[in-house]
Design an enzyme around this catalytic site. Structure first.
Site, PDB file in Angstrom:
ATOM      1  N   GLY A 106       0.833  -1.154  -0.082  1.00 49.11           N
ATOM      2  CA  GLY A 106       0.085  -0.001   0.054  1.00 49.11           C
ATOM      3  C   GLY A 106       0.804   1.215  -0.089  1.00 49.11           C
ATOM      4  O   GLY A 106       0.460   2.258   0.453  1.00 49.11           O
ATOM      5  N   CYS A 107       1.991   1.154  -0.183  1.00 48.86           N
ATOM      6  CA  CYS A 107       2.842   2.428  -0.093  1.00 48.86           C
ATOM      7  C   CYS A 107       3.063   2.910  -1.268  1.00 48.86           C
ATOM      8  O   CYS A 107       3.405   2.449  -2.613  1.00 48.86           O
ATOM      9  CB  CYS A 107       4.339   1.887   0.323  1.00 48.86           C
ATOM     10  SG  CYS A 107       5.571   3.120   0.733  1.00 48.86           S
ATOM     11  N   GLY A 108       2.948   4.266  -1.503  1.00 51.69           N
ATOM     12  CA  GLY A 108       3.346   5.128  -2.789  1.00 51.69           C
ATOM     13  C   GLY A 108       4.560   5.870  -2.934  1.00 51.69           C
ATOM     14  O   GLY A 108       5.271   5.756  -3.928  1.00 51.69           O
ATOM     15  N   CYS A 110       7.053   5.651  -0.143  1.00 54.09           N
ATOM     16  CA  CYS A 110       7.916   5.057   0.707  1.00 54.09           C
ATOM     17  C   CYS A 110       9.367   5.376   0.034  1.00 54.09           C
ATOM     18  O   CYS A 110       9.554   4.870  -0.976  1.00 54.09           O
ATOM     19  CB  CYS A 110       7.647   3.898   1.316  1.00 54.09           C
ATOM     20  SG  CYS A 110       7.151   2.567  -0.187  1.00 54.09           S
TER      21      CYS A 110
END
Length: 263
Positions: A106-108, A110
């Site tokens: 779910g990391c954009g 990071c």
């Protein structure tokens, strides 16, 4: 494999049963540029050439898809490496801003090291595209039938590209919403399709990174089934992106760029 079957115990209305469930797979995907590691992300192991091209463009690592010279997928026992070749001057710039990071599903953003890298404002998007509310709602209704992986697992996002007058033409799915969007954009660019000639629908919220990726690729209209963030709205206003949230077959909310959406 994009899915696997697992034994489960299902409880429903007070009774239990032993059965088999199909779940989505995710795998470590290492994107390297001329064999130099750049990012490792967890993604659905499919359409990885699309992912590599989309990510490279939407992260601003190249100015256009023409600066990407090669994409090779190299599977191994523990991960999948995607080797990307880019123009020499672009590769030098990548080395200067190199960031080795692990991208969670779910990391954009990071791993981005500076505020300037994170809050990167794309150039203004093109004008001219018009979408009717009727067309948008029809595409939203049709989208579910294109989400084949999600129909089997119930756990992946989709990004669709819709051409006015023709409907949904490209759909990509992934456990990560950013990955799904990058895959869809990559598919367009690899096929030589101008992203500005259609619009995008995503089955997630419209976070800043999603709006940033869309505008960077030249998409002028982004509709999300959930809400946008305040930062995403400000980016949309600054870049001229039409941003629609809470998009359903019979409703929507326009947050920016209302001139492109016709009643």
């Amino acid at each position: 494999a994009t899915t696997r079957q697992v034994p489960v115990r299902r409880w429903r209305d007070g009774s239990q049963s032993a059965t088999v469930d199909e779940v989505a797979e995710e795998a470590p995907i290492a994107l390297t540029y001329h064999s130099i590691p750049h990012v490792v992300m967890l993604a659905t192991p499919a359409d990885l050439e699309d992912l590599a091209v989309g990510f490279t463009v939407t992260e601003g690592l190249v100015a256009s898809v023409r600066e990407i010279s090669s994409v090779d997928v190299i599977p191994s026992a523990d991960a999948i490496e995607v080797r990307i070749g880019v123009a020499s001057d672009r590769f030098s710039a990548i080395l200067k801003r190199q960031r080795n990071m692990t991208g969670r599903t779910g990391c954009g953003l990071c791993g981005v090291e500076t505020v300037e890298e994170a809050i990167r404002l794309p150039p203004p998007v093109a004008s001219g595209l018009k979408v009717s509310s009727t067309e948008l709602h029809a595409a939203l209704k049709d989208l579910e039938s294109h989400q084949r992986l999600n129909a089997r697992t119930g756990s992946v996002h989709a990004a669709a590209w819709v051409r006015p007058g023709r409907g949904i033409e490209v759909v990509r799915e992934d456990v990560g919403r950013h990955n799904a969007l990058d895959k869809m954009i990559g598919a367009l660019l690899r096929a030589g399709i101008d992203p500005a000639s259609g619009y995008a629908i995503v089955t997630s919220r419209a976070s800043y990174e999603m709006a940033q990726k869309a505008a960077t690729a030249g998409i002028t209209f982004l509709a999300a089934v959930s809400a946008p963030t305040g930062l995403a709205i400000r980016l949309a206003e600054a870049s001229g992106l039409t941003l629609v949230g809470f998009a359903r077959p019979h409703q929507h909310v326009v947050y920016a760029g209302a001139e492109r959406l016709l009643a």
